[in-house]
Design an enzyme around this catalytic site. Structure first.
Site, PDB file in Angstrom:
ATOM      1  N   LYS A   8       7.915  22.339 -15.266  1.00  0.00           N
ATOM      2  CA  LYS A   8       7.101  21.198 -14.823  1.00  0.00           C
ATOM      3  C   LYS A   8       6.787  21.310 -13.335  1.00  0.00           C
ATOM      4  CE  LYS A   8       5.645  16.683 -15.088  1.00  0.00           C
ATOM      5  NZ  LYS A   8       5.597  15.437 -15.820  1.00  0.00           N
ATOM      6  N   ASN A  21      -0.204  17.993 -21.280  1.00  0.00           N
ATOM      7  CA  ASN A  21      -0.541  16.948 -22.250  1.00  0.00           C
ATOM      8  C   ASN A  21      -0.717  17.495 -23.660  1.00  0.00           C
ATOM      9  OD1 ASN A  21      -0.589  14.848 -20.337  1.00  0.00           O
ATOM     10  ND2 ASN A  21      -2.587  15.559 -19.642  1.00  0.00           N
ATOM     11  N   GLU A  32      -4.026  16.944 -11.480  1.00  0.00           N
ATOM     12  CA  GLU A  32      -4.631  17.313 -12.767  1.00  0.00           C
ATOM     13  C   GLU A  32      -6.134  17.588 -12.670  1.00  0.00           C
ATOM     14  OE1 GLU A  32      -2.715  15.407 -16.174  1.00  0.00           O
ATOM     15  OE2 GLU A  32      -4.655  15.426 -17.166  1.00  0.00           O
ATOM     16  N   ARG A  73      -2.773  21.379 -14.806  1.00  0.00           N
ATOM     17  CA  ARG A  73      -1.768  20.358 -15.154  1.00  0.00           C
ATOM     18  C   ARG A  73      -2.039  19.717 -16.520  1.00  0.00           C
ATOM     19  NH1 ARG A  73       1.327  15.715 -11.590  1.00  0.00           N
ATOM     20  NH2 ARG A  73       2.392  14.815 -13.393  1.00  0.00           N
ATOM     21  N   HIS A 121      -0.878   9.729 -28.043  1.00  0.00           N
ATOM     22  CA  HIS A 121      -1.227   8.428 -27.455  1.00  0.00           C
ATOM     23  C   HIS A 121      -1.987   7.573 -28.464  1.00  0.00           C
ATOM     24  CE1 HIS A 121      -0.855   9.892 -23.000  1.00  0.00           C
ATOM     25  NE2 HIS A 121       0.299   9.749 -23.606  1.00  0.00           N
ATOM     26  N   LYS A 142       3.344  11.128 -11.819  1.00  0.00           N
ATOM     27  CA  LYS A 142       2.429  10.302 -12.616  1.00  0.00           C
ATOM     28  C   LYS A 142       3.104   8.957 -12.835  1.00  0.00           C
ATOM     29  CE  LYS A 142      -0.566  13.304 -15.319  1.00  0.00           C
ATOM     30  NZ  LYS A 142      -0.932  13.748 -16.676  1.00  0.00           N
ATOM     31  N   GLU A 148       9.500  16.912 -25.563  1.00  0.00           N
ATOM     32  CA  GLU A 148       8.901  17.377 -24.299  1.00  0.00           C
ATOM     33  C   GLU A 148       9.522  18.705 -23.865  1.00  0.00           C
ATOM     34  OE1 GLU A 148       6.260  15.889 -23.214  1.00  0.00           O
ATOM     35  OE2 GLU A 148       6.414  13.705 -23.414  1.00  0.00           O
ATOM     36  N   HIS A 196       7.724   7.653 -27.844  1.00  0.00           N
ATOM     37  CA  HIS A 196       6.741   8.537 -27.211  1.00  0.00           C
ATOM     38  C   HIS A 196       6.928   9.995 -27.658  1.00  0.00           C
ATOM     39  CE1 HIS A 196       4.034  10.103 -24.151  1.00  0.00           C
ATOM     40  NE2 HIS A 196       4.983  10.929 -23.749  1.00  0.00           N
ATOM     41  N   ARG A 224       0.815  -1.241   0.000  1.00  0.00           N
ATOM     42  CA  ARG A 224       0.000   0.000   0.000  1.00  0.00           C
ATOM     43  C   ARG A 224       0.838   1.275   0.000  1.00  0.00           C
ATOM     44  NH1 ARG A 224      -2.850  -3.298   3.647  1.00  0.00           N
ATOM     45  NH2 ARG A 224      -4.621  -4.266   2.607  1.00  0.00           N
ATOM     46  N   HIS A 267      -0.655  15.184 -26.630  1.00  0.00           N
ATOM     47  CA  HIS A 267      -0.610  13.799 -26.150  1.00  0.00           C
ATOM     48  C   HIS A 267      -1.840  12.990 -26.560  1.00  0.00           C
ATOM     49  CE1 HIS A 267       2.822  15.234 -23.974  1.00  0.00           C
ATOM     50  NE2 HIS A 267       2.981  14.124 -23.293  1.00  0.00           N
TER      51      HIS A 267
HETATM   52  P1  NAD Z   1      12.422   4.528 -22.384  1.00  0.00           P
HETATM   53  O1  NAD Z   1      12.305   4.471 -20.940  1.00  0.00           O
HETATM   54  O2  NAD Z   1      11.912   3.393 -23.180  1.00  0.00           O
HETATM   55  O3  NAD Z   1      13.960   4.759 -22.746  1.00  0.00           O
HETATM   56  C1  NAD Z   1      14.330   4.862 -24.084  1.00  0.00           C
HETATM   57  C2  NAD Z   1      15.451   3.893 -24.465  1.00  0.00           C
HETATM   58  O4  NAD Z   1      16.692   4.427 -24.025  1.00  0.00           O
HETATM   59  C3  NAD Z   1      15.336   2.518 -23.849  1.00  0.00           C
HETATM   60  O5  NAD Z   1      15.771   1.562 -24.777  1.00  0.00           O
HETATM   61  C4  NAD Z   1      16.310   2.592 -22.678  1.00  0.00           C
HETATM   62  O6  NAD Z   1      16.790   1.342 -22.295  1.00  0.00           O
HETATM   63  C5  NAD Z   1      17.395   3.435 -23.260  1.00  0.00           C
HETATM   64  N1  NAD Z   1      18.187   4.210 -22.306  1.00  0.00           N
HETATM   65  C6  NAD Z   1      17.758   4.846 -21.217  1.00  0.00           C
HETATM   66  N2  NAD Z   1      18.736   5.583 -20.695  1.00  0.00           N
HETATM   67  C7  NAD Z   1      19.826   5.381 -21.448  1.00  0.00           C
HETATM   68  C8  NAD Z   1      21.151   5.864 -21.417  1.00  0.00           C
HETATM   69  N3  NAD Z   1      21.530   6.768 -20.524  1.00  0.00           N
HETATM   70  N4  NAD Z   1      22.014   5.422 -22.350  1.00  0.00           N
HETATM   71  C9  NAD Z   1      21.626   4.543 -23.297  1.00  0.00           C
HETATM   72  N5  NAD Z   1      20.376   4.073 -23.399  1.00  0.00           N
HETATM   73  C10 NAD Z   1      19.485   4.482 -22.478  1.00  0.00           C
HETATM   74  O7  NAD Z   1      11.726   5.838 -22.985  1.00  0.00           O
HETATM   75  P2  NAD Z   1      11.609   7.349 -22.465  1.00  0.00           P
HETATM   76  O8  NAD Z   1      11.518   8.157 -23.676  1.00  0.00           O
HETATM   77  O9  NAD Z   1      12.626   7.654 -21.443  1.00  0.00           O
HETATM   78  O10 NAD Z   1      10.205   7.369 -21.716  1.00  0.00           O
HETATM   79  C11 NAD Z   1       9.001   7.147 -22.395  1.00  0.00           C
HETATM   80  C12 NAD Z   1       7.969   6.734 -21.397  1.00  0.00           C
HETATM   81  O11 NAD Z   1       7.769   7.779 -20.460  1.00  0.00           O
HETATM   82  C13 NAD Z   1       6.622   6.433 -22.000  1.00  0.00           C
HETATM   83  O12 NAD Z   1       6.133   5.239 -21.444  1.00  0.00           O
HETATM   84  C14 NAD Z   1       5.763   7.594 -21.564  1.00  0.00           C
HETATM   85  O13 NAD Z   1       4.416   7.251 -21.431  1.00  0.00           O
HETATM   86  C15 NAD Z   1       6.378   7.939 -20.255  1.00  0.00           C
HETATM   87  N6  NAD Z   1       6.134   9.324 -19.824  1.00  0.00           N
HETATM   88  C16 NAD Z   1       5.675   9.520 -18.568  1.00  0.00           C
HETATM   89  C17 NAD Z   1       5.472  10.798 -18.102  1.00  0.00           C
HETATM   90  C18 NAD Z   1       5.028  11.006 -16.676  1.00  0.00           C
HETATM   91  O14 NAD Z   1       4.703  12.144 -16.322  1.00  0.00           O
HETATM   92  N7  NAD Z   1       5.046   9.986 -15.853  1.00  0.00           N
HETATM   93  C19 NAD Z   1       5.737  11.893 -18.922  1.00  0.00           C
HETATM   94  C20 NAD Z   1       6.224  11.666 -20.209  1.00  0.00           C
HETATM   95  C21 NAD Z   1       6.423  10.364 -20.648  1.00  0.00           C
HETATM   96  N1  GLY Z   2       3.543  14.438 -18.672  1.00  0.00           N
HETATM   97  C1  GLY Z   2       2.262  14.943 -18.238  1.00  0.00           C
HETATM   98  C2  GLY Z   2       2.202  15.203 -16.780  1.00  0.00           C
HETATM   99  O1  GLY Z   2       3.122  14.951 -16.046  1.00  0.00           O
HETATM  100  O2  GLY Z   2       1.202  15.671 -16.315  1.00  0.00           O
END
Ligand code: NAD
Ligand code: GLY
Length: 375
Positions: free
Chosen positions: A239, A257, A249, A253, A264, A155, A197, A277, A133, A260
């Site tokens: 941010k 998006n 949100e 907030r 998405h 998030k 972003e 992404h 939890r 997005h």
């Molecule tokens: P990812 O986590 O898949 O990383 C991208 C690639 O880079 C992967 O293959 C990873 O293994 C590799 N990698 C990571 N760091 C590295 C490094 N330093 N050197 C070499 N390779 C490396 O993708 P991302 O773009 O980081 O994240 C995308 C995700 O984030 C999506 O799922 C998206 O929905 C999510 N997201 C969440 C929020 C939020 O607010 N929580 C906001 C934006 C995106």
């Molecule tokens: N990436 C959208 C949020 O954090 O609200």
């Protein structure tokens, strides 16, 4: 929307490190940014119990796991190494984290540490929100996208085959440790995905930053240390400001998006393969800007500036060639911003200002889709 013009002077030295706070009362936390922060930020101070579990993936573990483990002597550190990729961001993979925690007998005093990009960060955060939890967690983001966006704001989620990030929670980390050195190993395409972003903050809230990005595109693409450190800092400030104003949100907030809902739809259509992404968000932001033009909110020149910067960063300004207008409409109605059956989208009022609105005619959306979809 307040602006962060006071940050416009940038950082003196990326190596010196800089910190800022996400202000959320008793859930406030620091973001430490700079070269070598994985060692310099004293991560151990954020671990309360005797145990921690690092979650990472098969690509990042050989690069950075040892560096992180070396910071945690005196704590029992276990690891869970996930498969790499957005398509593994699901409940099945999440269960691997729970299995690792239970097998190594982690109790409520454990701390989870996400070492990786947004996929690892979102899954680790959600695991932390659910395990017994709720246990503390720390974000150590290693992609540009995670450093400027996903690691900040709490998030957390996994995908469902029917929709992106459909299962998740708002759950804040105890700290975000951004070691800009990790970007040296990031592939170019992933780096550019993160720039989407970064551009987003300029479009939604920070016109001065948008102009700075136009003027410094090449430096960023060359990964010039000073330019990068400034862009990460400024993005995190934007941010943090939005999240501090609206953690869950309920209102403002949602501007984070921008693009997005379109993005998405692209990712879900591709079953989380092919497009990254940030690439999907980039095309989506141009579509949202196009809709804003049709709604009479921005000028044709503003739309062109958005399109130009996105293209200059090597990002797609159009949807995938195999997507039809109907594919978008079908997927967009499942968006989390749909309220009472009404689709709401983030629209630009100008470069640097955005609002969430249902106040657009469906024929304008149809026009954007038919004009931009190639089939
Ligand atoms: P990812 O986590 O898949 O990383 C991208 C690639 O880079 C992967 O293959 C990873 O293994 C590799 N990698 C990571 N760091 C590295 C490094 N330093 N050197 C070499 N390779 C490396 O993708 P991302 O773009 O980081 O994240 C995308 C995700 O984030 C999506 O799922 C998206 O929905 C999510 N997201 C969440 C929020 C939020 O607010 N929580 C906001 C934006 C995106
Ligand atoms: N990436 C959208 C949020 O954090 O609200």
């Amino acid at each position: 929307m307040n602006r962060v013009d006071s940050a416009a002077s940038g950082l003196n030295s990326p190596a010196s490190g800089i910190s800022l706070d996400v202000n959320l009362g008793d859930r406030s936390y620091p973001i430490h940014i700079g070269a070598g922060q994985m060692s310099a930020a004293n991560i151990a101070q954020y671990i309360q119990g005797q145990k921690a579990l690092i979650v990472t993936n098969t690509s990042i573990a050989p690069l950075y796991l040892q560096i992180l483990q070396d910071q945690l002597s005196g704590v029992q550190v276990d690891t869970v190494i996930l498969q790499d990729g957005e398509r593994y961001k699901n409940l099945e993979t999440l269960n691997e984290i729970f299995t690792g925690l239970i097998e190594s007998q982690h109790d409520r005093k454990t701390t989870l540490i996400a070492l990786g990009g947004g996929v690892v960060g979102d899954m680790t955060g959600f695991a932390a929100a659910c395990y017994q939890r709720g246990v503390p967690f720390i974000q150590v983001p290693t992609t540009l996208l995670a450093q400027v966006d996903s690691s900040v704001g709490g998030k957390t989620a996994v995908n469902h085959s029917l929709g992106k990030n459909m299962i998740g929670a708002f759950y804040q980390p105890r700290a975000v440790i951004i070691d800009t050195d990790t970007l040296s190993t990031l592939p170019d395409r992933e780096f550019r995905s993160g720039l989407a972003e970064v551009i987003k903050y300029g479009l939604i809230a920070d016109p001065v930053f948008f102009t700075w990005l136009e003027d410094n595109t090449q430096g960023l693409l060359n990964r010039d240390n000073e330019a990068l450190a400034y862009a990460i800092h400024r993005s995190c400030m934007n941010k943090a400001m939005v999240v501090s104003a609206d953690e869950t949100e309920q209102g403002i907030r949602a501007i984070l998006n921008l693009g997005h809902t379109f993005g998405h739809a692209i990712e879900t259509f591709q079953q989380y393969r092919d497009w990254l992404h940030g690439e999907a968000v980039a095309a989506g932001m141009v579509m949202a800007a196009h809709l804003s033009l049709l709604a009479g909110k921005i000028s044709a020149e503003d739309l062109q500036r958005a399109r130009n910067l996105i293209a200059a960063c090597g990002l797609p300004a159009q949807p995938p060639e195999n997507m039809k207008a109907d594919d978008f409409l079908h997927l967009m109605v499942r968006d989390k911003k749909v309220l009472d059956g009404q689709l709401r989208l983030v629209l630009l009022d100008s470069i640097g200002s955005a609002t969430v609105s249902a106040d657009f005619e469906s024929k304008w959306l149809q026009q954007v889709l038919t004009e931009t979809c190639l089939v």
